[in-house]
Design a protein around this motif. Structure first.
Motif, mmCIF file in Angstrom:
data_model
loop_
_atom_site.group_PDB
_atom_site.id
_atom_site.type_symbol
_atom_site.label_atom_id
_atom_site.label_comp_id
_atom_site.label_asym_id
_atom_site.label_seq_id
_atom_site.Cartn_x
_atom_site.Cartn_y
_atom_site.Cartn_z
ATOM 1 N N PHE A 90 3.575 -66.509 -41.023
ATOM 2 C CA PHE A 90 2.688 -67.411 -40.324
ATOM 3 C C PHE A 90 1.974 -66.609 -39.250
ATOM 4 C CE2 PHE A 90 2.515 -71.840 -38.277
ATOM 5 C CZ PHE A 90 1.280 -72.026 -38.837
ATOM 6 N N TYR A 288 -11.753 -69.410 -33.350
ATOM 7 C CA TYR A 288 -11.859 -69.327 -34.814
ATOM 8 C C TYR A 288 -10.521 -68.975 -35.446
ATOM 9 C CZ TYR A 288 -16.822 -69.054 -33.709
ATOM 10 O OH TYR A 288 -18.074 -69.313 -33.229
ATOM 11 N N PHE A 290 -7.543 -69.885 -34.547
ATOM 12 C CA PHE A 290 -6.659 -71.040 -34.677
ATOM 13 C C PHE A 290 -7.157 -71.985 -35.763
ATOM 14 C CE2 PHE A 290 -5.854 -69.724 -30.253
ATOM 15 C CZ PHE A 290 -4.521 -69.401 -30.425
ATOM 16 N N VAL A 291 -8.457 -72.224 -35.754
ATOM 17 C CA VAL A 291 -8.992 -73.110 -36.783
ATOM 18 C C VAL A 291 -8.754 -72.486 -38.169
ATOM 19 C CG1 VAL A 291 -11.033 -74.307 -37.614
ATOM 20 C CG2 VAL A 291 -10.654 -74.054 -35.175
ATOM 21 N N ILE A 293 -6.156 -71.359 -39.308
ATOM 22 C CA ILE A 293 -4.898 -71.880 -39.860
ATOM 23 C C ILE A 293 -5.179 -73.154 -40.652
ATOM 24 C CG2 ILE A 293 -2.636 -72.806 -39.279
ATOM 25 C CD1 ILE A 293 -2.781 -71.062 -36.714
ATOM 26 N N ALA A 294 -5.938 -74.045 -40.030
ATOM 27 C CA ALA A 294 -6.280 -75.289 -40.729
ATOM 28 C C ALA A 294 -7.122 -74.995 -41.965
ATOM 29 C CB ALA A 294 -7.032 -76.232 -39.791
ATOM 30 N N LEU A 297 -4.829 -73.678 -44.728
ATOM 31 C CA LEU A 297 -3.942 -74.696 -45.286
ATOM 32 C C LEU A 297 -4.722 -75.738 -46.067
ATOM 33 C CD1 LEU A 297 -1.466 -75.091 -42.312
ATOM 34 C CD2 LEU A 297 -0.976 -74.149 -44.561
ATOM 35 N N TYR A 317 -19.101 -77.607 -36.679
ATOM 36 C CA TYR A 317 -19.464 -76.900 -35.454
ATOM 37 C C TYR A 317 -20.959 -77.025 -35.210
ATOM 38 C CZ TYR A 317 -15.104 -74.722 -33.992
ATOM 39 O OH TYR A 317 -13.855 -74.511 -33.488
ATOM 40 N N VAL A 336 -14.985 -82.585 -30.171
ATOM 41 C CA VAL A 336 -13.630 -82.094 -30.407
ATOM 42 C C VAL A 336 -12.790 -83.183 -31.066
ATOM 43 C CG1 VAL A 336 -11.526 -81.293 -29.275
ATOM 44 C CG2 VAL A 336 -13.728 -80.415 -28.539
ATOM 45 N N GLY A 340 -10.905 -82.934 -34.614
ATOM 46 C CA GLY A 340 -9.470 -83.178 -34.727
ATOM 47 C C GLY A 340 -9.170 -84.239 -35.769
ATOM 48 N N LEU A 341 -9.958 -85.314 -35.770
ATOM 49 C CA LEU A 341 -9.709 -86.388 -36.734
ATOM 50 C C LEU A 341 -9.920 -85.894 -38.158
ATOM 51 C CD1 LEU A 341 -11.306 -89.410 -34.863
ATOM 52 C CD2 LEU A 341 -8.891 -89.079 -35.420
ATOM 53 N N ILE A 343 -9.463 -82.821 -39.227
ATOM 54 C CA ILE A 343 -8.294 -82.020 -39.596
ATOM 55 C C ILE A 343 -7.120 -82.953 -39.923
ATOM 56 C CG2 ILE A 343 -6.631 -80.300 -38.818
ATOM 57 C CD1 ILE A 343 -8.758 -79.046 -37.138
ATOM 58 N N LEU A 344 -7.001 -84.008 -39.117
ATOM 59 C CA LEU A 344 -5.894 -84.941 -39.331
ATOM 60 C C LEU A 344 -5.979 -85.595 -40.709
ATOM 61 C CD1 LEU A 344 -3.471 -86.234 -37.805
ATOM 62 C CD2 LEU A 344 -4.980 -88.121 -37.266
ATOM 63 N N ALA A 348 -3.616 -83.157 -42.590
ATOM 64 C CA ALA A 348 -2.254 -83.673 -42.481
ATOM 65 C C ALA A 348 -2.036 -84.935 -43.301
ATOM 66 C CB ALA A 348 -1.934 -83.938 -41.009
ATOM 67 N N LEU A 349 -3.047 -85.787 -43.334
ATOM 68 C CA LEU A 349 -2.863 -87.064 -44.037
ATOM 69 C C LEU A 349 -3.512 -87.031 -45.419
ATOM 70 C CD1 LEU A 349 -3.400 -89.533 -41.077
ATOM 71 C CD2 LEU A 349 -1.315 -89.216 -42.374
ATOM 72 N N ALA D 83 2.333 -88.749 -40.657
ATOM 73 C CA ALA D 83 1.645 -87.767 -41.498
ATOM 74 C C ALA D 83 2.631 -86.891 -42.255
ATOM 75 C CB ALA D 83 0.717 -86.901 -40.634
ATOM 76 N N GLY D 89 2.657 -84.675 -45.332
ATOM 77 C CA GLY D 89 1.549 -83.784 -44.984
ATOM 78 C C GLY D 89 2.053 -82.474 -44.408
ATOM 79 N N ASN D 90 1.152 -81.541 -44.294
ATOM 80 C CA ASN D 90 1.532 -80.254 -43.741
ATOM 81 C C ASN D 90 1.800 -80.385 -42.236
ATOM 82 O OD1 ASN D 90 1.076 -77.600 -42.387
ATOM 83 N ND2 ASN D 90 0.946 -76.970 -44.518
ATOM 84 N N VAL D 93 -0.509 -78.350 -39.794
ATOM 85 C CA VAL D 93 -1.848 -78.924 -39.687
ATOM 86 C C VAL D 93 -1.816 -80.211 -38.870
ATOM 87 C CG1 VAL D 93 -3.741 -79.930 -40.986
ATOM 88 C CG2 VAL D 93 -2.638 -77.879 -41.825
ATOM 89 N N SER D 94 -0.798 -81.013 -39.103
ATOM 90 C CA SER D 94 -0.695 -82.268 -38.367
ATOM 91 C C SER D 94 -0.560 -81.994 -36.872
ATOM 92 C CB SER D 94 0.502 -83.064 -38.882
ATOM 93 O OG SER D 94 0.806 -84.111 -38.007
ATOM 94 N N MET D 96 -1.518 -79.375 -35.241
ATOM 95 C CA MET D 96 -2.785 -78.859 -34.722
ATOM 96 C C MET D 96 -3.792 -79.973 -34.534
ATOM 97 S SD MET D 96 -3.755 -75.362 -36.647
ATOM 98 C CE MET D 96 -5.456 -75.681 -36.311
ATOM 99 N N ALA D 97 -3.846 -80.861 -35.535
ATOM 100 C CA ALA D 97 -4.804 -81.961 -35.459
ATOM 101 C C ALA D 97 -4.533 -82.794 -34.219
ATOM 102 C CB ALA D 97 -4.715 -82.815 -36.720
ATOM 103 N N ILE D 100 -5.747 -81.072 -31.121
ATOM 104 C CA ILE D 100 -7.202 -81.065 -30.972
ATOM 105 C C ILE D 100 -7.722 -82.450 -30.596
ATOM 106 C CG2 ILE D 100 -9.368 -80.676 -32.205
ATOM 107 C CD1 ILE D 100 -7.913 -78.505 -33.801
ATOM 108 N N VAL D 101 -7.195 -83.475 -31.301
ATOM 109 C CA VAL D 101 -7.664 -84.830 -30.998
ATOM 110 C C VAL D 101 -7.398 -85.172 -29.537
ATOM 111 C CG1 VAL D 101 -7.270 -87.279 -31.433
ATOM 112 C CG2 VAL D 101 -7.487 -85.700 -33.347
#
Ligand SMILES: Nc1ncnc2c1ncn2[C@@H]1O[C@H](COP(=O)(O)OP(=O)(O)OP(=O)(O)O)[C@@H](O)[C@H]1O
Ligand SMILES: Nc1ncnc2c1ncn2[C@@H]1O[C@H](COP(=O)(O)OP(=O)(O)OP(=O)(O)O)[C@@H](O)[C@H]1O
Ligand SMILES: [Mg+2]
Ligand SMILES: [Mg+2]
Lengths: 373, 517, 305, 323
Positions: A90, A288, A290-291, A293-294, A297, A317, A336, A340-341, A343-344, A348-349, D83, D89-90, D93-94, D96-97, D100-101
């Motif tokens: 990682f 950049y 850190f982003v 990573i997203a 993934l 951006y 921002v 974030g949303l 990425i979420l 993640a979701l 998540a 979910g990962n 990533v969760s 990090m999200a 950021i949010v």
């Protein structure tokens, strides 16, 4: 029995376009919906915001140039994080490695600018790779030989890189005629060609690095899935015991993968310093790393996925800055939130809507009967 | 005559995994106070069925009756409540916990652990006595040998008040002694009125201990028989759907030159413990040297040292006359180039990368061989071709080289590893546990392949904890105990008793001779 | 009516509690007084500086103010490409016919508050907390130090920087700790030039009942009672004046140096610090101010070393 | 004597700086011990810092602020669980999200509510946790050494510092001596074992993440209403990541984690005092290197003394029953 058959009939196989197009789009829509609600709360028009965002990212040639320019950075850091992932590592240190990459470019451009153009440009790029790789080497070595957790060491190396860069720019490399912590401008021979110099398009920061990033993506694919070295890295990442059994040295591959990762991250320095700024400055890495990573993934550590994810973030951006520009109530913090949303929901979701979408698809297509093999 | 309801009854259980119909209309009835065997090829659906009974998976349809009552089992909790306990094929233990902690997990009895622990300690002592299940309750599970871990699993089930105990391939990883001990425990359980369901691939065990057997094939229940009314051959045929040779047919060996020579080999592990002590062995072309011994007596280390994975402390190893110890060439990679094949003991841990496709696994260890490389490129076509050949030759199912190996059953995974190592045509072949967890159809096949290689004048070293296996395929047998070679005997002279004594570390030839029939 | 002013804030954002916020206040005041709205942009990525400057020009901005030294090269490029657009850059010099450069003599203002600090200190030790260690902050520090030494040659100045990343401008907890560490070592007045980090410094001073000196805008109201004064850097006035001049057609390119003489820097005297900032201090500062303007006192500009 | 006093004062600073790290690292311990990676500590702290400061400013009570901080952090934790546990979910990533949010949302809401540029009003009086003078601290002040240590180092912190101190033994007790702790550890090592033992893996992870949220809420509240006095954007300034590093450094065990946090805090306190100090031979070391010292030291320690860490085995893997 027929009924039972139908009940147990294998559900229809879900075609690729559902997975690779419908699901991500639904996720994006969800992210924009929530963002829209936030925008309504702060009292603005979400539909207009979406329009501006999209227009700002793709609506006119300059926007596209900027979007692709950001995309370039994300491709580099996304690939960097991904190659480490393939080796089971990682790498949170892409940010620091990018700083060092920029430093490498800067040193060559500042001190070797008497060299001919055909030599200095590749030299600066190689320096970026070497500096980035060198910065990744230490945490990699410590992980491979001393078992020091790479997540911590790379976080620490980000801070150390920032300190080093600040020191150098304040004390050593600072332009003696200037007052801000940046170097003098490089000689023009060291600059990477811009797109707008060769294509009829407005001036944008988009430069040769973008092509370079695409070439690297292809190399990445080839390296990881079609060479023995990539194979060995993946074996180490998936199963270290099996690697040892197969005569593959985990330590060597950890170091190799991390150095490749660092080199890739270092190329952010090529895009930013050699391609756009033409001088060494602080903060050019702009998160950049850190982003990345997203991006890695979300892109499933595959160059095609990484390109798409990088494009998404590039668009965010660039479109985001247009949005901040055009809509008074939407400031940089709101952008921002939207990022974030996204990425979420897309990261993640990502599995949240999949079963429902698949169920809908199945209801439309109906069950298929397949006998067990 | 009162008809006692069966302890467990299954009616028309169905379960699908995507396209695989793992259980088709399964019906099963198990009598109380009996040991009921379930056999079937790899992937026949045995584990799936039992996972359904235990509530770990849910059937797509079907009914489960416990003691005649319809039970709605939809999670392990309801199954535990119904008095069902299960010992899974892959142990469900927390390695970092003590035995005691593992046992009380889920039935701690109160927020503070201390109370539950002391209660459990007393209860466990009782259970251990009653069922001859001794384990040190304070030991860390990760440090225990597999045999003891299994006892922990059994204790766990009993502690939860299990009346029906399901064991999924319990002897797969056990030494014969451990297996015998397990059977004694099962006997006691039966005598206490508990019901045992035993999944196994070993017909000997079925014949020795069960009261009744059910046979599964390709997701279906194909037969139920009383153990007393059947024999091994019949069961084998029911399982595989054709007749199976249960004995290995082979000519006497005609060994020639020595291809592998080991002298005074020592290995010391990371904790400073001597795992191999002055081991001296040799393997000739055209013979199979079997290494017998209770697991954990240095066999694994021997294989890994010979395979170039572990570095020996001292001694000499010669492959085809070439001294390896102290040589730069003594790496797993180079040994393969010299002509060594190595089938590791544990296919999941080292033999395969489970997330890789079958064709990617066929080059593991040979990734830099010219055969698979085309300049810088890995030759995908060559990989797939090789994999297809292996699949065809070794009858691997499914037959798609692009499938992930994690989706293959254990037996088929084993065949893939064997194929990879054998088809490289090595001169020396190291094989660890060739048939662990593999069904009898596949065992027959694997044994025949090994004999074929022997007859092609290869030197083969086989490590196995199955005495039967060693006796039937090896030409000479070396027995290891505590890191040393206790003795090497001709397999013609080997008997189970004699080997058993040697495995306990007894070298005294008189005793051995006396033990001989 | 077709007068369109524009302003580009730098990375800290318009609410950075110091430099950018002062500019924002100036712009807001202009908007209130004249009813003319302005265009604005907050830079978050380095490449946006150039993009923003050009975009303002493309949107027919009558005057574009770029905040901060980091925008120099962006302004240079944008100004060359848009020779008809007026640009004003603050804190840096860009030598082009359509660019006005406004620089402040921070060292002069810092010198004055240094005098106040030295006089208010009972221990003879005073502190300085900077954000990131960059030349601009050293400019503040050096002037401050000279002021302290001028008032009390035996005084000691304890100097701390907060960090090496931009996070150093927004780390009030760290700022607070740095201030406390200076108090622990005997300092009893602290001057912060650290953006949002300063908030923590002032809080810490209030908690420890020591004096703190604000920066850029008048921050005395933040902790009434312990804020000795604020070193004013009239960015708000500069922005306001620039807009006004551009509107009235009196805007001129070239370098504009705003020091004590021009009232570009100074110190605050108001209702919040009237009990702490003694008449003697004010007198001393006023005298030094006059001497600096007359050239009797030379304050070193870090940039001219 | 003076150097003794300075040392004590430096340790005093160490405690103040370590408090949010300790709370956040212990919070992360619950999540990670349960098998869920939590790089969202930063975001949870920031969210809590904002909510606590905002509510404290409005209500005038730090305790109400604390409640709001905890509630906010709990909600973010629940989002993380939704998540990564419910939807597999990962986890990275969760996390990090969420970071950021929150980084964007807190100032956005702050601006909307207080119109102070995303900042909350400065807190004073009861809206802020004040230092507590322990009994006899005043009197003990003059007793040499012990008394001074008591008065300066032990006494005079705000309640949350003491909470953090108490959190270490409490966490250790919960983790090692209670049913909940046993299950948390089990679910992070081998969720299959937990599932077959009839315990819901998902529910356990939700519970563990709730504890994480709770403690992170306290950590965030500390930043804005105890150590500081108001919210300012990005005020966590990487403390969440540092806490995570401490957790890994401390090998996911309470006491070593505490030591790692103290070490980070100490180097931080020490570097403030080393800046600009003339050292023998080397002279004045550039500020940037002094500031990088804590990080360099960490790397050296990791390389030199701390052996291989054994993270919870199932960490980072969403639990999928049918493997
Ligand atoms: N979780 C799962 N997902 C998909 N398919 C599965 C799953 N578990 C089992 N299967 C499939 O169901 C079939 C039956 O598997 P099962 O594990 O019950 O076999 P088995 O009889 O226990 O085999 P073995 O003797 O190797 O243990 C196999 O074809 C397998 O591929
Ligand atoms: N994700 C999956 N998809 C398809 N089949 C699977 C999957 N996971 C497991 N299986 C199948 O489930 C069955 C049982 O898995 P298990 O891990 O128990 O292996 P096994 O066949 O019993 O091997 P072994 O005895 O060597 O452990 C196997 O037949 C395997 O093919
Ligand atoms: Mg099975
Ligand atoms: Mg099996």
């Amino acid at each position: 029995m027929a009924e039972a058959k139908i009940k147990f009939g294998t559900p229809a196989k879900i075609p690729g376009w559902i997975n690779y197009a419908v699901v991500p789009i639904v996720n994006l829509i969800a992210a924009f919906l929530i963002s829209g609600i936030v925008i309504i709360i702060i009292g603005d028009d979400p539909i207009k915001a979406l329009e501006v965002l999209f227009y700002g990212a793709f609506g006119y040639p300059e926007a596209i140039g900027y979007t692709l320019y950001y995309t370039t950075n994300f491709i580099f850091t996304g690939l960097a994080v991904a190659i480490a992932f393939h080796c089971g590592l990682f790498n949170i240190g892409a940010e620091g490695q990018a700083i060092l990459g920029g430093l490498g470019v800067g040193l060559i451009a500042l001190y070797f600018d008497w060299l001919p153009i055909w030599l200095i440009i590749p030299m600066a790029m190689i320096a970026a790779a070497i500096f980035g790789a060198g910065w990744a080497y230490i945490p990699a070595y410590l992980q491979a030989k001393r078992g020091s957790h790479i997540v911590i060491t790379t976080i620490m190396f980000n801070f150390i890189a920032a300190a080093l860069a600040t020191y150098l720019l304040v004390e050593v490399l600072i332009d003696p005629n200037g007052q801000s912590p940046e170097s003098r401008e490089f000689a023009e021979t060291t600059w990477l060609p811009f797109f707008h110099e060769y294509l009829t398009m407005p001036k944008t920061p988009l430069n040769l690095s973008f092509i370079y990033a695409l070439i690297l993506s292809a190399c990445f694919y080839f390296f990881v899935w079609h060479t023995r070295w990539g194979y060995e890295i993946r074996v180490v990442g998936q199963n270290e015991t099996a690697a040892r059994y197969a005569g593959i040295s985990p330590a060597k591959n950890i170091i190799l993968a991390m150095m490749l990762s660092g080199a890739l991250a270092g190329f952010v320095g090529v895009n930013e310093i050699q391609g756009v700024q033409h001088r060494l400055i602080l903060d050019f890495t702009g998160g950049y790393g850190f982003v990345g990573i997203a991006v890695a993934l979300m892109g499933r550590n595959h160059p095609v996925g990484i390109f798409l994810a990088a494009l998404l973030f590039g668009a965010l951006y660039q479109g985001g800055s247009e949005l901040a520009f055009e809509m008074r109530s939407i400031n940089k913090e709101m952008i921002v939130v939207i990022q974030g949303l996204i990425i979420l929901f897309s990261g993640a979701l990502e599995h949240m809507f999949r079963p429902k979408i698949e169920a809908v698809y199945r209801r439309i297509v109906g069950p298929q009967i397949v006998e067990a093999p | 005559m009162t008809i006692e309801a069966p302890a467990l009854e299954l009616r028309r259980i169905n379960k699908r995994f995507g396209p695989v119909h793992a259980n088709k209309d399964i019906t099963l009835s198990v009598n109380r106070g009996s040991i009921h065997g379930i056999i079937g090829e790899n992937g026949a659906g045995k584990s799936t069925l039992m996972s359904i009974v235990y509530g770990f998976y849910q059937a797509d349809s079907g009914e489960i009756f416990v003691n005649g009552n319809l039970c709605d089992i939809d999670n392990p909790q309801s199954s535990i409540a119904a008095g069902i306990g299960m010992v899974h094929q892959h142990f469900m233990l927390v390695d970092t916990f003590s035995v005691l902690e593992n046992v009380i997990l889920g039935v701690e009895g109160g927020f503070k652990l201390a109370d539950g622990l002391s209660k459990a300690r007393i209860e466990l002592e009782r259970l251990e006595k009653e069922y001859a299940l001794d384990v040190n309750v304070d030991a860390i599970v990760g440090d225990l040998p597999v045999g003891l871990r299994q006892r922990v699993e059994i204790l766990k089930a009993l502690y939860r008040g299990a009346e029906i105990l399901i064991l999924d391939e319990p002897t797969g990883v056990l030494t014969p002694q451990e297996a015998d001990h397990l059977f004694r425990i099962l006997d006691i359980l039966r005598d206490q009125g508990k019901t045992v369901i035993l999944i196994t691939h070993k017909l000997r065990e079925i014949m020795a201990i069960t009261d009744a057997v059910s046979v599964m094939r390709r997701g279906e229940m194909v037969a139920h028989v009383e153990t007393a009314n059947t024999n091994r051959e019949q069961l084998a045929e029911l399982m595989v759907g054709r007749s199976v040779l249960l004995h290995v047919e082979k000519e006497p060996a005609t060994p020639t030159e020595t291809l592998l020579e080991i002298k005074n080999l020592n290995y010391i592990d990371a904790d400073g413990v001597g795992r191999l002590r002055d081991v001296s062995l040799d393997v000739k072309a055209g013979e199979i040297l079997g290494i017998a011994g209770v697991s954990g007596n240095g066999q694994s280390e021997l294989l890994e040292v010979l395979g170039g994975i572990l570095a020996p402390a001292s001694g000499s190893i010669r492959y085809k006359g070439q001294e390896m110890c102290g040589s730069q060439k003594f790496t797993a990679r180079n040994l393969r180039k010299i002509g060594l094949g190595h089938v590791p003991e544990d296919r999941h841990r080292s033999g395969l990368v489970l997330s890789f496709s079958a064709n990617e696994c066929t080059i593991l260890g040979y990734q830099d061989s010219p055969e698979y490389n085309n300049g810088l490129r890995l030759d995908q076509r060559a990989m797939i071709n090789a994999c297809e050949t292996y699949i065809e030759k070794f009858d691997v199912r499914p037959t798609d080289p692009m499938l992930k190996v994690s989706g293959f059953s254990g037996g088929n995974q084993q065949k893939l590893v064997l194929a990879r190592e054998m088809e490289q045509d090595p001169d020396v072949l190291l094989v660890g546990q060739p048939t662990r967890g593999v069904d009898i159809g596949a065992i027959e096949f694997i044994h025949n392949q090994l004999i074929k290689m022997r007859d092609a004048r290869k030197a083969i070293l086989v490590v196995s904890v199955e005495i039967d296996e060693v006796m039937s395929i090896a030409d000479r047998i070396a027995v290891m105990f505590d890191g040393e070679v206790v003795g090497v005997i001709d397999s013609k002279d080997a008997t189970e008793t004699k080997l058993g004594l040697m495995m306990a570390g007894i070298r005294d030839t008189d005793a051995l001779d006396k033990a001989a029939p | 009516d077709d007068f369109k002013p524009a302003i580009v804030f730098d990375m800290g954002g318009k609410f950075d509690k110091s430099f950018n916020e002062a500019a924002y206040n100036g712009a807001e005041k202009f908007k209130k007084d004249t009813g003319v709205d302005y265009m604005e942009f907050e830079v978050t990525q380095v490449s946006q500086r150039e993009q923003a400057a050009k975009r303002m020009a493309r949107k027919d901005a009558s005057i574009v103010i770029a905040m901060g030294f980091a925008q120099a090269s962006a302004v240079e490029k944008a100004a060359k490409e848009n020779p008809d657009t007026k640009f004003t850059i603050i804190d840096m010099v860009v030598d082009l016919p359509n660019v006005q450069s406004i620089v402040f003599r921070e060292e002069q203002g810092s010198f004055l508050v240094g005098i106040a600090a030295a006089m208010a200190s009972k221990t003879g030790k005073v502190g300085f907390v900077g954000g990131m260690d960059i030349p601009l902050i050293r400019k503040f520090a050096l002037g401050y130090k000279e002021g302290v030494m001028y008032a009390n040659p035996n005084a000691e100045v304890i100097e701390n920087m907060t960090g090496t990343t931009p996070a150093a401008w927004n780390d009030p907890t760290k700022g607070g700790e740095l201030a406390r560490s200076q108090f622990d070592r005997g300092a009893d007045v602290v001057f912060a030039a650290a953006g949002g980090t300063g908030i923590g410094v002032y809080q810490s001073a209030a908690d420890a009942k020591k004096y703190a000196i604000g920066v850029d805008s008048n921050q005395d109201h933040l902790q009434p009672g312990t804020m000795l004064t604020s070193m004013l850097k009239r960015v708000d006035v500069a922005v306001y004046d620039t807009f006004t001049a551009a509107k009235n057609g009196t805007w001129e390119p070239g370098i504009k140096v705003l020091g004590l003489k021009e009232d570009g820097v100074g110190f605050s005297v108001d209702k919040w610090n009237k009990d702490i900032l003694t008449p003697e201090m004010i007198a001393a500062m006023d005298k030094a101010k006059a001497d600096i303007i007359s050239g009797k006192i030379k304050v070193t500009n870090y940039m001219d070393r | 004597m003076e150097s003794f006093q300075l040392t004590i004062l430096m340790l005093d600073a160490t405690l103040r700086v370590a408090t949010p790290l300790v709370l956040a690292a212990l919070a992360g311990m619950f999540s990670e011990r349960a098998g869920v990676v939590d790089i969202g500590l930063e975001g949870k702290m920031l969210g809590a810092a904002f909510a606590a400061a905002a509510v404290a400013a409005v209500s005038g009570s730090a305790w109400v602020g604390l409640g709001a901080g905890i509630l906010t952090s709990l909600m973010l934790s629940a989002l993380h669980a939704y998540a990564c546990v419910t939807h597999k979910g990962n986890q990275v990533v969760s996390g990090m999200a969420i970071n950021i949010v929150v980084a964007g949302l807190a100032p956005t809401l702050g601006f909307a509510w207080f119109k102070m540029g995303g900042q909350t009003p400065s807190l004073n009086g009861d809206a802020r946790f004040r230092s507590i003078e322990l009994p006899f601290a005043e009197a003990a002040q003059n007793i040499p050494v012990i008394g001074y240590i008591y008065a300066e180092l032990i006494s005079g912190h705000n309640i949350i510092v003491y909470m953090a101190a108490a959190a270490v033994p409490i966490t250790a007790w919960i983790l090692y001596r209670t049913r909940f702790g046993l299950r948390v550890r089990a679910v992070g090592e081998n969720p299959h074992a937990v599932d077959t033992a009839g315990i819901s893996v998902d529910l356990m992870r939700y519970k563990a993440l709730a504890v994480t949220g709770f403690m992170c809420g306290i950590a965030g509240t500390y930043l804005s209403t105890a150590h500081g006095a108001g919210f300012i954007r990005d005020m966590t300034a990487g403390k969440g990541y540092l806490a995570l590093a401490a957790l890994i450094f401390g090998k996911w065990k309470p006491v070593p984690t505490l030591i790692a946090c103290l070490l980070f805090a100490f180097t931080d306190a020490a570097q403030a005092r080393l800046q600009g100090v003339e050292l023998p031979i080397v002279g004045t070391i550039p500020v940037q290197f002094i500031q990088a010292l804590p990080y360099i030291l960490t790397v050296l320690l990791l390389a030199g003394f701390v052996g291989k860490a054994h993270p919870p085995k199932a960490i980072g893997e969403p639990y999928i029953k049918e493997r």
